[in-house]
Design a protein around this motif. Structure first.
Motif, mmCIF file in Angstrom:
data_model
loop_
_atom_site.group_PDB
_atom_site.id
_atom_site.type_symbol
_atom_site.label_atom_id
_atom_site.label_comp_id
_atom_site.label_asym_id
_atom_site.label_seq_id
_atom_site.Cartn_x
_atom_site.Cartn_y
_atom_site.Cartn_z
ATOM 1 N N ARG A 139 8.986 -24.900 -6.553
ATOM 2 C CA ARG A 139 7.906 -24.881 -5.463
ATOM 3 C C ARG A 139 6.803 -23.859 -5.781
ATOM 4 N NH1 ARG A 139 11.923 -26.489 -0.727
ATOM 5 N NH2 ARG A 139 13.308 -25.240 -2.239
ATOM 6 N N GLN A 140 5.798 -24.239 -4.698
ATOM 7 C CA GLN A 140 4.394 -23.302 -4.980
ATOM 8 C C GLN A 140 4.079 -22.745 -3.417
ATOM 9 O OE1 GLN A 140 1.768 -24.654 -7.880
ATOM 10 N NE2 GLN A 140 0.081 -23.961 -6.622
ATOM 11 N N GLY A 141 3.676 -21.575 -3.361
ATOM 12 C CA GLY A 141 2.930 -21.310 -1.958
ATOM 13 C C GLY A 141 2.586 -19.863 -1.883
ATOM 14 N N LEU A 142 2.247 -19.870 -0.534
ATOM 15 C CA LEU A 142 1.663 -18.383 -0.278
ATOM 16 C C LEU A 142 2.831 -17.375 -0.462
ATOM 17 C CD1 LEU A 142 -0.405 -18.896 2.963
ATOM 18 C CD2 LEU A 142 -1.149 -18.939 0.541
ATOM 19 N N VAL A 143 2.528 -16.112 -0.584
ATOM 20 C CA VAL A 143 3.567 -15.083 -0.666
ATOM 21 C C VAL A 143 4.684 -15.226 0.365
ATOM 22 C CG1 VAL A 143 4.354 -12.747 -0.590
ATOM 23 C CG2 VAL A 143 2.752 -13.442 -2.006
ATOM 24 N N SER A 144 3.959 -15.562 1.720
ATOM 25 C CA SER A 144 4.981 -15.620 3.072
ATOM 26 C C SER A 144 5.790 -16.951 2.787
ATOM 27 C CB SER A 144 4.012 -15.608 4.382
ATOM 28 O OG SER A 144 3.059 -16.555 4.077
ATOM 29 N N GLU A 145 5.162 -17.941 2.283
ATOM 30 C CA GLU A 145 5.946 -19.319 2.170
ATOM 31 C C GLU A 145 7.222 -19.083 1.447
ATOM 32 O OE1 GLU A 145 2.339 -22.310 3.460
ATOM 33 O OE2 GLU A 145 2.350 -21.610 1.336
ATOM 34 N N LEU A 146 6.808 -18.612 0.285
ATOM 35 C CA LEU A 146 7.790 -18.427 -0.916
ATOM 36 C C LEU A 146 9.106 -17.504 -0.205
ATOM 37 C CD1 LEU A 146 6.047 -18.083 -4.266
ATOM 38 C CD2 LEU A 146 7.086 -20.088 -2.770
ATOM 39 N N ALA A 147 8.574 -16.629 0.596
ATOM 40 C CA ALA A 147 9.704 -15.509 0.991
ATOM 41 C C ALA A 147 10.501 -16.431 2.032
ATOM 42 C CB ALA A 147 9.055 -14.378 1.842
ATOM 43 N N ILE A 148 9.992 -17.295 2.685
ATOM 44 C CA ILE A 148 10.807 -18.075 3.573
ATOM 45 C C ILE A 148 11.658 -19.107 2.834
ATOM 46 C CG2 ILE A 148 10.973 -19.932 5.626
ATOM 47 C CD1 ILE A 148 8.148 -18.369 6.483
ATOM 48 N N LEU A 149 11.226 -19.659 2.156
ATOM 49 C CA LEU A 149 11.763 -20.678 0.965
ATOM 50 C C LEU A 149 13.146 -19.818 0.669
ATOM 51 C CD1 LEU A 149 9.211 -22.517 -1.026
ATOM 52 C CD2 LEU A 149 10.995 -23.408 0.555
ATOM 53 N N GLY A 150 12.795 -18.638 0.027
ATOM 54 C CA GLY A 150 13.593 -17.847 -0.658
ATOM 55 C C GLY A 150 14.585 -17.074 0.313
ATOM 56 N N GLY A 151 14.461 -17.117 1.613
ATOM 57 C CA GLY A 151 15.299 -16.288 2.400
ATOM 58 C C GLY A 151 15.249 -14.661 2.107
ATOM 59 N N VAL A 152 14.074 -14.306 1.574
ATOM 60 C CA VAL A 152 13.768 -12.911 1.181
ATOM 61 C C VAL A 152 12.708 -12.279 2.064
ATOM 62 C CG1 VAL A 152 15.244 -12.924 -0.688
ATOM 63 C CG2 VAL A 152 12.617 -13.370 -0.754
ATOM 64 N N SER A 153 12.352 -11.128 1.877
ATOM 65 C CA SER A 153 11.221 -10.356 2.477
ATOM 66 C C SER A 153 10.012 -10.615 1.640
ATOM 67 C CB SER A 153 11.360 -8.879 2.833
ATOM 68 O OG SER A 153 11.427 -8.274 1.528
ATOM 69 N N ASP A 154 8.699 -10.482 2.047
ATOM 70 C CA ASP A 154 7.686 -10.490 1.393
ATOM 71 C C ASP A 154 7.541 -9.754 0.081
ATOM 72 O OD1 ASP A 154 7.057 -12.377 3.409
ATOM 73 O OD2 ASP A 154 4.897 -11.306 3.699
ATOM 74 N N GLY A 155 8.159 -8.485 0.543
ATOM 75 C CA GLY A 155 8.111 -7.346 -0.574
ATOM 76 C C GLY A 155 9.015 -7.879 -1.856
ATOM 77 N N VAL A 156 9.991 -8.543 -1.544
ATOM 78 C CA VAL A 156 10.942 -9.147 -2.653
ATOM 79 C C VAL A 156 10.008 -10.014 -3.572
ATOM 80 C CG1 VAL A 156 12.747 -10.556 -3.650
ATOM 81 C CG2 VAL A 156 13.145 -8.806 -1.695
ATOM 82 N N ILE A 157 9.088 -10.869 -3.011
ATOM 83 C CA ILE A 157 8.429 -11.793 -3.819
ATOM 84 C C ILE A 157 7.330 -11.000 -4.455
ATOM 85 C CG2 ILE A 157 6.791 -13.791 -3.447
ATOM 86 C CD1 ILE A 157 9.444 -14.509 -2.700
ATOM 87 N N ARG A 158 6.683 -9.814 -3.796
ATOM 88 C CA ARG A 158 5.604 -9.110 -4.504
ATOM 89 C C ARG A 158 6.230 -8.678 -5.631
ATOM 90 N NH1 ARG A 158 3.945 -7.438 0.714
ATOM 91 N NH2 ARG A 158 2.539 -9.242 1.484
ATOM 92 N N GLY A 159 7.424 -7.945 -5.556
ATOM 93 C CA GLY A 159 8.206 -7.396 -6.705
ATOM 94 C C GLY A 159 8.441 -8.394 -7.873
ATOM 95 N N LEU A 160 8.598 -9.551 -7.542
ATOM 96 C CA LEU A 160 8.844 -10.543 -8.687
ATOM 97 C C LEU A 160 7.483 -11.069 -9.279
ATOM 98 C CD1 LEU A 160 11.506 -12.823 -6.701
ATOM 99 C CD2 LEU A 160 11.733 -11.708 -9.131
ATOM 100 N N VAL A 161 6.352 -10.679 -8.492
ATOM 101 C CA VAL A 161 5.019 -11.081 -9.169
ATOM 102 C C VAL A 161 4.789 -10.054 -9.962
ATOM 103 C CG1 VAL A 161 2.828 -11.298 -8.466
ATOM 104 C CG2 VAL A 161 4.214 -12.318 -7.015
ATOM 105 N N LYS A 162 5.050 -8.549 -9.789
ATOM 106 C CA LYS A 162 4.751 -7.712 -10.624
ATOM 107 C C LYS A 162 5.520 -7.732 -11.835
ATOM 108 C CE LYS A 162 3.269 -3.456 -7.779
ATOM 109 N NZ LYS A 162 4.180 -3.321 -6.667
#
Ligand code: ADP
Ligand code: ZN
Length: 721
Positions: A139-162
């Protein structure tokens, strides 16, 4: 001087006046930004004379800040917002909010940045990162949407982007939608269908208010018929809104629509990503979205040139919104059609008594499709008396139903077991001390979910791990599951038929249109032999190889005993049996019950829908219940029981005496506690002609209570909990 009166997006505030600065042009319906203290609020300009407010001197007015470059909310929708707020005793702002998009769509950015997984595994795969990637999948979405899907904080998603595991993608949000072609693949309608379609086409051409009841048995081609009305609206360059009761039905609908019209319609539901919402909203407002299919929230969108509304499965109780603005989408749809001066089609195989009554008295025009298309017969239905022919101890399927399942498996045909109860067992208790697991926040038992090994409250979502010992007497291995849910039926099926391929269909397993599509694909590919499902499988689906339906517990819906219990049971069983034998093969339905003599079961088995409806309608008439009388519930709730009780009693004492109106209660609500709040109910029952809303408005308007107490009014209630 130029002034404007606004409804601002804050339900606690009344109408507010502002100055329109030089060079700014606004008109009723314009969406604007206004200052409020240090903040900025979105508001909509309204006709002054329709919004009485205290006069404020010119010199005290503040300037409007900005007008959005979107079409103003048109007059018919403004009137609908007023009507809905008035009828359902809700703040204008709360209703108007449903017509407006997020501020993103107002700004009209041409693209947004979304994110998706690259498939690369990050160097450091922490459990959180692994969980996020697993849950996000493709799935695809904003950082905040992926964070909700993944059940993690925005920071975790940003870390994965990095780390390169998730990448950015630009999504254009104003890409045009393809235009449906009314002549792409029209079916050859049979005579009854063609007659009905001709009437509806004429109604679309006439461009005037006309409510239609399209009453056809399951599989009669109601969808094909109202598609012809949609085709006509498309030809005329006008928009159509199709309302469906569940988003799970959207996906099959989109496919079917695409087969008929060459491309999918615009979908509107809570599962959309933000970018999809923006794009859809803008296309709806510009008129580019020719056909929109959506859940009830699509009803308030600002269609630029609406020409037709269809409410499919119009009898469904899920059209009633149970929180926030407690409106009934079917009824508001009819009102919108009236204000827009267009036809509205209510399609159903089991129309609600309210709707049938409107057809009977001639307010709605009725079209009937009495037979299934193509000579398919309606399934045979039989009741299985659970007292005469009980299941084995600890089992739930009676021998005759088991035989029928076995036969179907041998024939390579599909079966469906219907039980409207999620989870494994509705109650867990201790055999030794009798302890029962209850939700700490609600008057409800905790439901065991064996797949996730948890107990869950179906009202508030409270969860706990499945316990091993009794919390009361500490005995081990003494906990027993009482009664069946779909998971338990699935276990029984696995025991009986170890080789059968089964699927459980509930809101736990089919929680998005994508999941629904997966299920449909597996059914169509013949990868499932036996489906075990809740009401989610009762409607819309068309599986030609499904020939047996077993209703596990027909008595379940009658237990609550509210106004519509028998009607709802009738509709549900009729709908689920409508899934059987839709193709060449004949279908049959076996209904398990302890009371085969109940009127509703006799009517189902004998196929005497008319007799059943006539008796129900007469009972309602005698009791002056809807549609012959009116109901409104007043619910008082607070975390403090004494306080809720006190306010409820104060409201009861202040009840106005009115001819042809009675007030019952207050009494503790059947759900005496919900989400940690104690609840008391008053029920207002009145004659049709009594202006119940005005009376309640005056009555409650003169009373005061602390903010910690909440008082809500449910006009035309469907839930009596
Ligand atoms: P309903 O909505 O009343 O349950 P549907 O519109 O889903 O009925 O029709 C049942 C099935 O019969 C669908 O697969 C539909 O495509 C098919 N069908 C109905 N009418 C026609 C027709 N005139 N030509 C071809 N197929 C039809
Ligand atoms: Zn709860």
């Amino acid at each position: 001087m130029n002034r404007a009166r606004l409804i601002v997006m804050n339900s606690a505030l009344g109408p507010l006046d502002y100055r329109v600065p030089q060079g700014m042009n606004v008109e009723p319906g314009s969406v604007v930004v206004a200052p409020l203290g240090p903040r900025q609020l979105i508001g909509v300009v309204w006709e002054r004379e329709r919004l009485p407010a205290g006069e404020v001197g010119d010199n005290r007015l503040r300037n409007l800040l900005h007008v959005y470059d979107i079409p103003p909310i048109a007059a018919p929708l403004r009137r609908l917002v007023e009507w809905t707020a008035d009828y359902y005793l809700s703040p204008l702002a709360a209703v108007l909010r449903m017509a407006l998009p997020s501020s993103g769509a107002l700004e009209g950015a041409r693209s947004v940045t979304e994110y998706r997984a690259t498939g690369q595994v990050p160097d450091r795969l922490t459990p959180q990162r692994a969980q996020a990637l697993e849950r996000i999948g493709e799935r695809q979405g904003l950082v905040s949407e992926l964070a909700i899907l993944g059940g993690v904080s925005d920071g975790v998603i940003r870390g994965l982007v990095k780390g390169g595991a998730i990448e950015a993608v630009e999504v254009r949000i104003d890409d045009p939608y393809p235009a449906p072609d009314p002549d792409h693949a029209p079916p050859a309608l049979d005579e009854t269908q063609a007659d009905a379609a001709a009437e509806l086409r004429e109604a679309v051409d006439a461009r005037e208010f006309a409510p239609w009841l399209l009453d056809g048995v399951t599989g009669s081609g109601k969808t094909e018929v109202y598609f012809e009305a949609i085709a006509e609206a498309i030809r005329r360059g006008r928009q159509t809104l199709v309302l469906l009761p569940e988003i799970a039905l959207t996906e099959p609908f989109l496919k079917r629509f695409a087969a008929r019209f060459g491309c999918e319609p615009v979908a509107w539901h809570s599962g959309l990503r933000q970018s999809q919402r923006r794009r859809a909203w803008r296309a709806i407002a510009s008129g580019e979205a020719r056909v929109t299919v959506g859940a009830r929230s699509a009803l308030f969108l600002p269609y630029r040139d609406l020409g037709l509304i269809v409410v499919d499965e119009a009898h469904e109780a899920s059209f009633k919104q149970e929180d926030g603005v407690q409106y009934h989408a079917r009824d508001v749809a009819v009102m919108r059609a009236k204000l827009e001066e267009i036809p509205v089609i209510l399609a159903s195989a089991t129309p609600a008594i309210e709707t049938r009554h409107m057809a009977e008295i001639g307010t709605y025009k009725e079209l009937k499709l009495p037979a299934r298309y193509g000579g398919a017969r309606l399934p045979d239905m039989a009741a299985l008396d659970l007292l005469q022919d009980p299941p084995e101890r600890g089992r739930w399927l009676a021998p005759k139903l088991v035989d029928a399942l076995e036969q179907n498996l041998a024939n390579g045909e599909q079966s469906l077991l219907f039980l409207n109860r999620r989870g494994y067992a509705p109650l867990t208790l201790c055999r030794r001390c009798g302890y029962r697991f209850q939700c700490p926040n609600c008057t409800a038992w905790m439901v065991e979910h064996r797949f996730t090994r948890r107990l869950a409250c179906h009202h508030c979502g409270h969860m706990m791990p499945a316990p091993e010992t009794c919390p009361e007497c500490k005995e081990e291995d003494a906990l027993v599951a009482c009664g069946p849910g779909v998971e338990r039926i699935a276990d029984e099926v696995a025991l009986l038929f170890p080789d059968a391929r089964t699927a459980i269909v509930t809101s736990d397993t089919i929680w998005s249109p994508v999941k629904a599509a997966e299920f449909v694909a597996r059914m169509e590919a013949g990868e499932i032999d036996i489906v075990i499902g809740t009401q989610l499988v009762t409607k819309g689906y068309h599986f030609p190889n499904l020939t047996l339906v077993g209703v596990v517990d027909a008595d379940l819906g009658l237990a609550g005993g509210d106004l519509r219990a028998a009607e709802r049971t009738f509709q549900q069983i009729q709908q689920v049996s409508g899934r059987a034998g839709r193709g060449d093969k004949h279908g049959r339905v076996l209904v398990q019950t302890h009371d085969p003599n109940a009127a509703v079961l006799r009517a189902l088995v004998s196929g005497d829908a008319e007799g059943f409806y006539a008796a129900e309608t007469e009972a309602r008439r005698l009791a002056a219940m809807p549609p012959f009388g009116r109901l409104a519930a007043i619910i008082v709730s607070s975390e403090n029981q004494a306080e809720a009780n006190e306010v409820a009693r104060m409201i009861g004492r202040a009840a106005p005496a009115h001819e042809n109106m009675a007030v019952f209660g207050p009494a503790p609500a059947p759900l005496a506690m919900l989400r940690g709040r104690h609840r008391f109910r008053l029920l207002v029952h009145a004659h049709r002609a009594v202006p119940v809303q005005d009376i309640i408005r005056d009555w409650l308007g003169g009373l005061h209570w602390k903010n910690s107490t909440r008082v809500t009014v449910d006009v035309d209630p469907y839930s009596f909990l």
